[in-house]
Every structure is written in C-alpha cells, then in structure tokens.
Design an enzyme around this catalytic site. Structure first.
Site, short mmCIF file in Angstrom:
data_model
loop_
_atom_site.label_atom_id
_atom_site.label_comp_id
_atom_site.label_asym_id
_atom_site.label_seq_id
_atom_site.Cartn_x
_atom_site.Cartn_y
_atom_site.Cartn_z
N LEU A 99 107.00 89.86 10.08
CA LEU A 99 107.00 90.65 8.84
C LEU A 99 108.22 91.57 8.81
O LEU A 99 108.42 92.38 9.71
CB LEU A 99 105.72 91.49 8.75
CG LEU A 99 104.40 90.71 8.85
CD1 LEU A 99 103.22 91.62 8.47
CD2 LEU A 99 104.41 89.47 7.98
N ARG A 118 112.20 105.88 5.55
CA ARG A 118 112.57 106.99 6.41
C ARG A 118 113.87 106.76 7.19
O ARG A 118 114.40 107.68 7.80
CB ARG A 118 111.41 107.30 7.37
CG ARG A 118 110.26 108.01 6.65
CD ARG A 118 109.01 108.03 7.48
NE ARG A 118 109.22 108.67 8.76
CZ ARG A 118 108.43 108.50 9.82
NH1 ARG A 118 107.40 107.69 9.74
NH2 ARG A 118 108.68 109.14 10.93
N LYS A 122 115.78 98.15 7.24
CA LYS A 122 115.39 98.73 8.53
C LYS A 122 115.51 97.73 9.68
O LYS A 122 116.06 98.05 10.74
CB LYS A 122 113.96 99.25 8.45
CG LYS A 122 113.45 99.74 9.79
CD LYS A 122 112.22 100.58 9.70
CE LYS A 122 110.98 99.78 9.51
NZ LYS A 122 109.77 100.62 9.57
N GLN A 138 109.02 87.96 -0.07
CA GLN A 138 107.87 88.72 -0.61
C GLN A 138 108.48 89.68 -1.64
O GLN A 138 109.01 90.72 -1.28
CB GLN A 138 107.17 89.49 0.51
CG GLN A 138 105.90 90.17 0.04
CD GLN A 138 105.36 91.18 1.05
OE1 GLN A 138 106.11 91.70 1.89
NE2 GLN A 138 104.09 91.47 0.96
N ALA A 165 152.48 92.12 35.00
CA ALA A 165 152.13 93.25 34.15
C ALA A 165 152.76 93.10 32.76
O ALA A 165 153.91 92.70 32.63
CB ALA A 165 152.63 94.54 34.79
N ARG A 203 166.22 85.75 28.35
CA ARG A 203 166.49 87.14 27.97
C ARG A 203 168.01 87.30 27.92
O ARG A 203 168.75 86.49 28.48
CB ARG A 203 165.87 88.12 28.98
CG ARG A 203 166.42 87.94 30.36
CD ARG A 203 165.74 88.84 31.38
NE ARG A 203 166.42 88.71 32.66
CZ ARG A 203 165.85 88.90 33.82
NH1 ARG A 203 164.57 89.21 33.91
NH2 ARG A 203 166.53 88.78 34.93
C1 UD1 Z 1 100.31 98.66 10.04
C2 UD1 Z 1 98.84 98.32 10.27
C3 UD1 Z 1 98.23 99.36 11.19
C4 UD1 Z 1 98.99 99.41 12.49
C5 UD1 Z 1 100.47 99.65 12.25
C6 UD1 Z 1 101.24 99.45 13.53
C7 UD1 Z 1 98.01 97.22 8.26
C8 UD1 Z 1 97.28 97.37 7.00
N1 UD1 Z 1 98.16 98.30 9.00
O1 UD1 Z 1 100.35 99.88 9.35
O2 UD1 Z 1 96.87 99.04 11.45
O3 UD1 Z 1 98.45 100.41 13.33
O4 UD1 Z 1 101.00 98.71 11.29
O5 UD1 Z 1 102.56 99.80 13.34
O6 UD1 Z 1 98.42 96.12 8.60
N2 UD1 Z 1 105.43 94.69 5.67
C9 UD1 Z 1 105.84 93.67 4.86
N3 UD1 Z 1 105.35 93.59 3.60
C10 UD1 Z 1 104.45 94.48 3.11
C11 UD1 Z 1 104.03 95.54 3.96
C12 UD1 Z 1 104.53 95.60 5.23
O7 UD1 Z 1 106.65 92.84 5.27
O8 UD1 Z 1 104.04 94.31 1.96
C13 UD1 Z 1 105.96 94.76 7.05
C14 UD1 Z 1 106.80 96.01 7.29
O9 UD1 Z 1 108.17 95.73 7.04
C15 UD1 Z 1 106.54 96.29 8.76
C16 UD1 Z 1 105.13 95.77 8.97
O10 UD1 Z 1 104.87 94.86 7.93
O11 UD1 Z 1 107.39 95.55 9.59
C17 UD1 Z 1 104.08 96.88 8.98
O12 UD1 Z 1 104.09 97.54 7.74
P1 UD1 Z 1 103.89 99.09 7.61
O13 UD1 Z 1 103.95 99.44 6.19
O14 UD1 Z 1 104.77 99.80 8.56
O15 UD1 Z 1 102.37 99.21 8.09
P2 UD1 Z 1 101.68 100.50 8.67
O16 UD1 Z 1 101.20 101.33 7.55
O17 UD1 Z 1 102.51 101.12 9.71
#
Ligand code: UD1
Ligand code: MG
Length: 464
Positions: free
Chosen positions: A21, A28, A35, A88, A375, A435
């Site tokens: 993912l 942030r 990221k 996505q 050298a 040279r």
């Molecule tokens: C998620 C988990 C949480 C876990 C945490 C660990 C869920 C609902 N929650 O929360 O239980 O403790 O990670 O770090 O799964 N991403 C996508 N598409 C989206 C949303 C997210 O690709 O639509 C990717 C983000 O880029 C990231 C990862 O999924 O790499 C996690 O997404 P993030 O929004 O950070 O989830 P958390 O709220 O941290």
C-alpha cells in the site's frame, strides 16, 4: 502460502502475492515528493518494502499508488521491474486500497500478503513466521506490543484467537488500554481477502473502508484468525521528517551491528553509513567516515580507508581503497588492487595488483594486472558527446600527469612519459613520449624577474 487440501489438512503451497500500500498522501512530510519515495539507506522507502516482498519469492508484487502515482510507478519499475502498479484514485481506506489489487489478482488462487510502503523494516524472519502461522489460520495479522500505543489500531484477542481490530478513533476507553497493536501487515487467501473487503462498510469514525474490519468479517464466516507478534522496532512507520531521521538512524545502527557480527571491523561505527544492500566480507576493515551508496560488494580482507565514497562497485579480496577515494558505478576491482587518495574510478575494470594511488580519474577503462597508474593520470573518456574506452595492458607504467585521450590502448609492459598526452595507441613494451621538448634559456630568469619588478614598481607609483 497455504491451501486447504481436499482431506481438510492444510498444506504449504507455493503461491504468494504481495500487495504494497503506497497511495497515501503523507501530509505530515510536508513535501512535494510522495512519502514512500523519501529515502532510507539511500533508496526510496518503498524499495525496502519491495525488498521484503522479493524475499518471499512472490508470484506477483502489486503496488497500490495514488498520490504521486507517476513517480511511484517509476520507482517501482526501477526496484521491481516485474511488479505491477494499480491506481487508487481516491484514498478511501486501507481496505479499499487492497481491493484495487483485484484488477491483477482477481483470479489468483494463492495468498495475499499486505505490506505498507511506509513501514520499511519488517524482517524476512517475521514474514516467514507469518507464512508458518498461515498453516494454522485463515487470516494472520502481524501485531506488536507498543511502548506508546498512540493511535494504532488495537488487537482484541482471546487466547490465540484474534477477535477483532479496533481503530483508535473507534475504540472504547477499555480497548484503548490495550497495548497490542496492529502493524498493518496481514495475510490470507486472495479470494477470501477480497470477499471480506467487499463486505466492509465505511460507517466508522474515519468514514473509510478499513482493511482491519476483515478480522471480524472473517470470524462471522467461521474462519480462524490469529496474530503473530514481532518486535516493535520492525513496525516503525514513517509519517514525518523526524520519523524519517529516526528510521535512518535505526537502519544504520542495525547495519553497523550486523557488519560487526559478520566479522567486519569498523573503527568508528557511528561514522560509517550503509546502503540498504551493502555487502562486506569478513576481516575487512572500514575506517572512519566511509559512505556506502547502493550496489556495493566488498570481499574479505579489504581495507576501506577514511573518507571514501563507494557506489555500485565491487572490491575483491585484499583491496586497499582510500583514504579519500571515490568508487563510482561499474568500478570492478580485482584482488589486491590499490586505489589511493583523491582518485575516482568509474565503469572500469582494474586487474589484480594494479595501483592507482594518487589524484587520478579512471573512467570507461580496462586495466590489466600489475600496472601502475601515476599520479594525476586522467582518462579523457568524454568528447562532449560520446564516451570512449581506454585499454591498458598488464605491467604498464603510466607516468605522472598522463592524459589518455580515449579511445586509446596501451600494450603490455609499455610506459608513458610524465606529462604525456596520449592520442595514439602504444604498442607493447614501447615508451610513449608526447610532450613539448624542454628548452633552458641561460640567465633568462634573472632578466625576467628584473622586468617584472620594474613593471610592478611603475604600477605602484601610478596608483599612489
Ligand atoms: C493503519 C491501520 C491501523 C494500524 C496502522 C499501522 C487501518 C484501518 N488501520 O492505520 O490499524 O495500527 O495502520 O501503521 O488499516 N493507504 C493507501 N490507501 C488508502 C489509505 C491508506 O494506500 O486509501 C496506505 C498508506 O499510504 C499507508 C498505509 O496504507 O502506507 C496505512 O495507511 P494510514 O492512513 O497510515 O493508516 P493508519 O491510520 O495509520
Ligand atoms: Mg499510518
């Protein structure tokens, strides 16, 4: 990873597809760069997840991209040419993100292992533990005991069973008190995972389709769900520049410790920086302030002296590099080669025991064994448009400050005079002198000083 055989006994099967993912925004980070492309150990964070994926010998790697998708696609092609990237368009949650992989894995009959592009340190051992656990459960989630559980999803367990995952925002006070947290890594049969995701809704505090809801859905369907626990350090996620720096420091301290365990001497470990794929052999000594960029292999018993920078190169046994040496991509150094201070080597094969000890540039070249490059020697490899090759044989002596205007060849046991500009091939055993001849003019120095001093005195009197 596992399939249910007709007799009901689960057996290991070969198939695994890794879904990474990487669509999230990373607000942030406060950056134009997505990221997952921020570097750790000199490669994009994403490359670490890809490396973990590759270690499972997967049938497929699918990267889910969204924010900065073009750049993510490009990086994926670089580090995993066989991987597929799905888009996505809207980030509607982690469940929705995995669902995008259906385009590639809709008919896949193996397992899906979900990794996050921003969680670079899940170890191969932990992934192997998940694979083993899959033999006993339909869904395996990777959890960890968090020192500060913060906003992580909480794992609600009953004995060995994982009952559900509750997101922080949706959790009760009692659930928030749980310190066993969700890393985000999850494995199940592809068909199961897609079915469960189809059944998720977005009626929750974030209005998102949570991948984590799969646990409860699986259980209502009579499936077994468990968690595997790893060290918290592996689950370190990167959301900010400060965490990026922490991740880099964590990587480096682990890499240094591993190098030393493998028999490498580091004079000042904190000053040596490794890339994600650096390989160093036993009894090699690395002095202070050395940087290893990607693609470096150093064999046993070499010495990398202080302030050297190595990238995309190979140093064979017994090589002595530096201090202040720069080895660039394609530097291929045979046994017992010496590369000294302020020397740059690029795309060049240096034969056994040859030496390039001072102030030289050797690029697009092949040097045989036992040769000595004096050298200040420069291979003039670039004519402004194209690159050309310099070939130097065995036991050649290249005099100091020789310019080798490529393409050019120096035969075995040949020699160039100091200060030569070599534009033609030199046959074996010949001495090339190229040279201007020296002319000595008696007393001319005295006359010249006299003229210059007078000129200076005149100029001073005019300006005072
Ligand atoms: C998620 C988990 C949480 C876990 C945490 C660990 C869920 C609902 N929650 O929360 O239980 O403790 O990670 O770090 O799964 N991403 C996508 N598409 C989206 C949303 C997210 O690709 O639509 C990717 C983000 O880029 C990231 C990862 O999924 O790499 C996690 O997404 P993030 O929004 O950070 O989830 P958390 O709220 O941290
Ligand atoms: Mg997160």
């Amino acid at each position: 990873m596992v399939k249910t055989a007709s007799n009901g006994i689960k057996e290991l099967s070969m198939g695994i597809a890794v879904v990474i993912l990487a669509a999230g925004k990373g607000t942030r980070m406060n950056s134009d760069l997505p990221k997952v492309l921020h570097p750790i150990a000199q490669v994009p964070m994403l490359a670490h997840a890809i490396k973990s994926a590759q270690a499972t010998d997967p049938d497929h790697i699918v990267v889910v991209a969204g924010n900065g998708a073009d750049a993510v696609r490009k990086a994926t092609a670089e580090y995993a040419p066989d991987a597929q990237v799905v888009l996505q368009e809207e980030q509607l949650g982690t469940g929705h993100a995995v669902a995008q992989a259906k385009a590639v894995l809709g008919d896949y009959d193996g397992d899906i292992l979900v990794l996050y592009g921003d969680t670079p340190f899940i170890s191969d051992q932990t992934i192997a533990n998940i694979a083993t656990a899959r033999a006993n459960a339909d869904l395996v989630v990777l959890g960890f005991h968090a020192a500060d559980p913060g906003r992580y999803g909480r794992l609600v367990t009953d004995g060995d069973t994982l009952e559900k995952i509750v997101e922080y925002k949706d959790a009760s006070e009692e659930e928030r008190a749980i310190t066993l947290c969700n890393s985000g890594v999850m494995a199940a049969r592809a068909a199961d995972m897609f079915d469960w995701i189809d059944a998720t809704g977005n009626e929750n505090a974030s209005g998102e389709y949570y991948l984590t809801d799969c646990v409860e859905i699986a259980r209502t369907r009579g499936k077994t769900t468990i968690c595997v626990i790893c060290d918290e350090a592996e689950t370190l996620g990167v959301n900010s520049r400060a965490q990026l720096a922490e991740a880099e420091a964590a990587f480096q301290s682990r890499a240094r410790a591993e190098a030393m365990e493998n028999g490498v001497t580091l004079y000042a470990p904190d000053t040596v920086h490794f890339a994600y794929d650096t390989v160093i052999g036993r009894d090699t000594v690395v002095e202070q302030n050395v940087v290893f960029a990607p693609g470096v292999t150093v064999e046993s018993g070499a010495t990398i002296r202080a302030f050297s920078h190595l990238e995309g190169c190979h140093v064979a046994r017994g090589g002595i590099i530096g201090p202040y040496a720069r080895l660039r991509p394609g530097a291929e150094l045979s046994e017992d080669v010496r590369i000294g201070n302020f020397v740059e080597i690029k795309n060049a094969l240096i034969g056994e025991g040859s030496k390039v000890n001072h102030l030289s540039y050797v690029g697009d070249a092949e040097i045989g064994s036992g040769s000595n490059i004096g050298a200040g020697t420069i291979t003039c490899n670039y004519d402004g448009v194209m690159k050309h090759k310099t070939t130097i044989g065995n036991d050649v002596f290249v005099g100091s400050n020789t310019l080798l205007v490529a393409p050019v060849t120096l035969g075995n046991k040949s020699m160039t005079a100091t200060g030569a500009v070599i534009t033609k091939d030199v046959q074996a055993e010949a001495l090339a002198i190229a040279r201007v001849d020296q002319v000595n003019k008696p007393r001319m120095a005295v006359k010249l000083f006299d003229i210059l001093r007078k000129r200076k005195a005149k100029r001073n009197s005019e300006t005072s």
